[in-house]
Design a protein around this motif. Sequence first.
Motif, PDB file in Angstrom:
ATOM      1  N   GLU A 294       0.948  -0.772  -0.248  1.00 22.21           N
ATOM      2  CA  GLU A 294      -0.087   0.360  -0.235  1.00 22.21           C
ATOM      3  C   GLU A 294       0.994   1.417   0.171  1.00 22.21           C
ATOM      4  N   VAL A 295       1.741   1.380   0.898  1.00 25.49           N
ATOM      5  CA  VAL A 295       2.900   2.679   1.143  1.00 25.49           C
ATOM      6  C   VAL A 295       3.725   2.801  -0.603  1.00 25.49           C
ATOM      7  N   ALA A 296       4.337   1.516  -0.763  1.00 25.67           N
ATOM      8  CA  ALA A 296       4.598   1.570  -1.922  1.00 25.67           C
ATOM      9  C   ALA A 296       3.680   2.429  -3.229  1.00 25.67           C
ATOM     10  N   THR A 297       2.792   1.603  -3.065  1.00 23.29           N
ATOM     11  CA  THR A 297       1.786   1.574  -4.529  1.00 23.29           C
ATOM     12  C   THR A 297       1.115   3.369  -4.635  1.00 23.29           C
ATOM     13  N   SER A 298       0.859   4.319  -3.233  1.00 24.43           N
ATOM     14  CA  SER A 298       1.033   5.152  -2.732  1.00 24.43           C
ATOM     15  C   SER A 298       1.972   6.451  -3.040  1.00 24.43           C
ATOM     16  N   VAL A 299       2.871   5.993  -3.621  1.00 24.74           N
ATOM     17  CA  VAL A 299       4.401   6.964  -3.575  1.00 24.74           C
ATOM     18  C   VAL A 299       4.010   6.572  -5.140  1.00 24.74           C
ATOM     19  N   MET A 300       3.919   5.223  -5.768  1.00 25.92           N
ATOM     20  CA  MET A 300       4.264   5.666  -7.024  1.00 25.92           C
ATOM     21  C   MET A 300       3.344   5.823  -7.864  1.00 25.92           C
ATOM     22  N   VAL A 301       1.864   6.216  -7.258  1.00 25.31           N
ATOM     23  CA  VAL A 301       0.637   6.993  -8.138  1.00 25.31           C
ATOM     24  C   VAL A 301       0.676   8.496  -8.037  1.00 25.31           C
ATOM     25  N   GLU A 302       1.444   9.110  -6.335  1.00 23.87           N
ATOM     26  CA  GLU A 302       1.563  10.437  -6.584  1.00 23.87           C
ATOM     27  C   GLU A 302       2.961  10.692  -7.638  1.00 23.87           C
ATOM     28  N   ALA A 303       3.563  10.172  -7.806  1.00 21.11           N
ATOM     29  CA  ALA A 303       4.954  10.163  -8.696  1.00 21.11           C
ATOM     30  C   ALA A 303       4.587  10.402 -10.313  1.00 21.11           C
ATOM     31  N   ILE A 304       3.416   9.035 -10.170  1.00 17.91           N
ATOM     32  CA  ILE A 304       2.314   9.238 -11.910  1.00 17.91           C
ATOM     33  C   ILE A 304       1.443  10.374 -12.218  1.00 17.91           C
ATOM     34  N   THR A 305       0.628  10.290 -11.122  1.00 17.57           N
ATOM     35  CA  THR A 305      -0.544  11.693 -11.233  1.00 17.57           C
ATOM     36  C   THR A 305      -0.251  13.016 -11.035  1.00 17.57           C
ATOM     37  N   ARG A 306       0.612  13.289 -10.847  1.00 17.82           N
ATOM     38  CA  ARG A 306       1.698  14.629 -10.783  1.00 17.82           C
ATOM     39  C   ARG A 306       2.037  15.598 -11.640  1.00 17.82           C
ATOM     40  N   LEU A 307       3.020  14.517 -13.091  1.00 16.76           N
ATOM     41  CA  LEU A 307       3.073  14.448 -14.065  1.00 16.76           C
ATOM     42  C   LEU A 307       2.102  14.784 -15.405  1.00 16.76           C
ATOM     43  N   ILE A 308       0.885  14.376 -14.843  1.00 13.52           N
ATOM     44  CA  ILE A 308      -0.522  14.640 -15.747  1.00 13.52           C
ATOM     45  C   ILE A 308      -1.242  16.513 -15.855  1.00 13.52           C
ATOM     46  N   PRO A 309      -0.988  16.374 -17.318  1.00 10.90           N
ATOM     47  CA  PRO A 309      -1.411  17.817 -18.003  1.00 10.90           C
ATOM     48  C   PRO A 309      -2.602  18.276 -16.969  1.00 10.90           C
ATOM     49  N   GLY A 310      -2.326  19.403 -16.178  1.00  5.74           N
ATOM     50  CA  GLY A 310      -3.562  19.930 -15.227  1.00  5.74           C
ATOM     51  C   GLY A 310      -3.871  19.410 -14.058  1.00  5.74           C
ATOM     52  N   PHE A 311      -2.614  18.728 -13.690  1.00  2.50           N
ATOM     53  CA  PHE A 311      -2.869  18.759 -12.148  1.00  2.50           C
ATOM     54  C   PHE A 311      -2.277  19.555 -11.658  1.00  2.50           C
ATOM     55  N   MET A 312      -1.111  19.848 -12.109  1.00  6.58           N
ATOM     56  CA  MET A 312      -0.300  21.129 -11.001  1.00  6.58           C
ATOM     57  C   MET A 312      -0.342  22.255 -10.964  1.00  6.58           C
ATOM     58  N   GLY A 313      -1.116  23.164 -10.238  1.00  8.83           N
ATOM     59  CA  GLY A 313      -1.108  24.127 -10.656  1.00  8.83           C
ATOM     60  C   GLY A 313      -0.284  24.914 -11.126  1.00  8.83           C
ATOM     61  N   ASN A 314       1.100  24.804 -10.667  1.00  5.19           N
ATOM     62  CA  ASN A 314       1.855  25.664 -12.185  1.00  5.19           C
ATOM     63  C   ASN A 314       3.189  24.422 -12.247  1.00  5.19           C
ATOM     64  N   ALA A 315       2.889  24.707 -13.902  1.00  3.26           N
ATOM     65  CA  ALA A 315       3.172  23.501 -14.469  1.00  3.26           C
ATOM     66  C   ALA A 315       4.628  23.569 -14.450  1.00  3.26           C
ATOM     67  N   ASP A 316       5.280  24.898 -14.368  1.00  3.04           N
ATOM     68  CA  ASP A 316       7.131  25.059 -14.285  1.00  3.04           C
ATOM     69  C   ASP A 316       7.851  24.347 -13.028  1.00  3.04           C
ATOM     70  N   SER A 317       6.872  23.994 -11.745  1.00  2.00           N
ATOM     71  CA  SER A 317       7.441  23.723 -10.781  1.00  2.00           C
ATOM     72  C   SER A 317       8.302  22.355 -11.027  1.00  2.00           C
ATOM     73  N   ILE A 318       7.421  21.842 -12.187  1.00  2.00           N
ATOM     74  CA  ILE A 318       7.589  19.907 -12.532  1.00  2.00           C
ATOM     75  C   ILE A 318       8.593  20.120 -12.988  1.00  2.00           C
ATOM     76  N   VAL A 319       9.178  21.372 -13.877  1.00  2.00           N
ATOM     77  CA  VAL A 319      10.156  21.127 -14.954  1.00  2.00           C
ATOM     78  C   VAL A 319      11.642  21.402 -13.937  1.00  2.00           C
ATOM     79  N   GLU A 320      11.390  22.131 -12.643  1.00  2.00           N
ATOM     80  CA  GLU A 320      12.859  22.115 -12.245  1.00  2.00           C
ATOM     81  C   GLU A 320      13.190  21.048 -10.675  1.00  2.00           C
ATOM     82  N   GLU A 321      12.446  21.046 -10.510  1.00  2.00           N
ATOM     83  CA  GLU A 321      12.756  19.715  -9.697  1.00  2.00           C
ATOM     84  C   GLU A 321      13.322  18.745 -10.079  1.00  2.00           C
TER      85      GLU A 321
END
Length: 288
Positions: free
Chosen positions: A172-199
């Motif tokens: 369960e913990v590993a799945t939660s980690v992967m789901v969060e890492a994956i979904t935050r890259l979906i277009p429209g998920f993050m309010g500021n897309a630039d924050s992903i580029v700089e991470e």
Amino acid sequence: MRIDVVSVFPEYFDVMGLSLMGKAQEKGILRITAHNLRDWTHDVHHSVDDTPVGGGAGMVMKPSVWAECLDELLGLDAPDAATPCAGSSADCAGSPVDRAGDAAPAPVVIFPNPSAPLFTQRDATELSHADHLVFGCGRYEGYDARIPEYYRSRGVDVREYSIGDYVLNGGEVATSVMVEAITRLIPGFMGNADSIVEESYTGENALLEHRQYTKPAEWRGLKVPDVLLSGDHGKVDRYRRDEALERTNEIRPDLIERLDCKALDKADRKTLMALGWEVSAAHPRRIR
């Protein structure tokens, strides 16, 4: 994106309705459904495990229960039980079967497993383009090894990933980690897309991120670096880039070794040389 998560503790994933992940579901960008594996059992005790073949401690999750669950979630036809089968499970599986009208995109099935390859940002980026992910959370001593083998033999894309060199109570913990890492890259998920580029870990030439500060400029005797207050954006960018190189050199030198020297500018090369790297070849090489 549709995500189905299968667990004997589906309530664990209630947290996926919070924060940005919850907002993404409200906007229709994402749909996450947690399923109880015990719903596919038929005995009075809703058993999902049995003793390991060959002996040993603990219990192993049964392939029969997982098969009923995955067949339903993946839209696969169960094999004909009346047809005898000799040989390997791959022989029994036969050719890939059609999914509901063959209209839905092929799903990816993911099992967390501490004995599997490490899940990376590159994997997260690839999987963020999928339309349907199914996560299977193992428990006890894990799941029967024939489960991923069987579904691969039916043409299903099955992945097994570890999130680090340690063992957890379940997937369960590993799945939660992967789901969060994956979904935050979906277009429209993050309010500021630039924050992903700089991470950290983003892109082919991944580095650890530079340190971040906010107001006030001085707090309990500790000051924000003067260059960040200068208003000179060129100097600020260079300072942050140099700090990223320095922090990566100190904490994750393996990432420095993977850099493409052709993608480095003159200032990058100067910083790396000062840190003890040779940058004239395809990738940096430590010289001291």
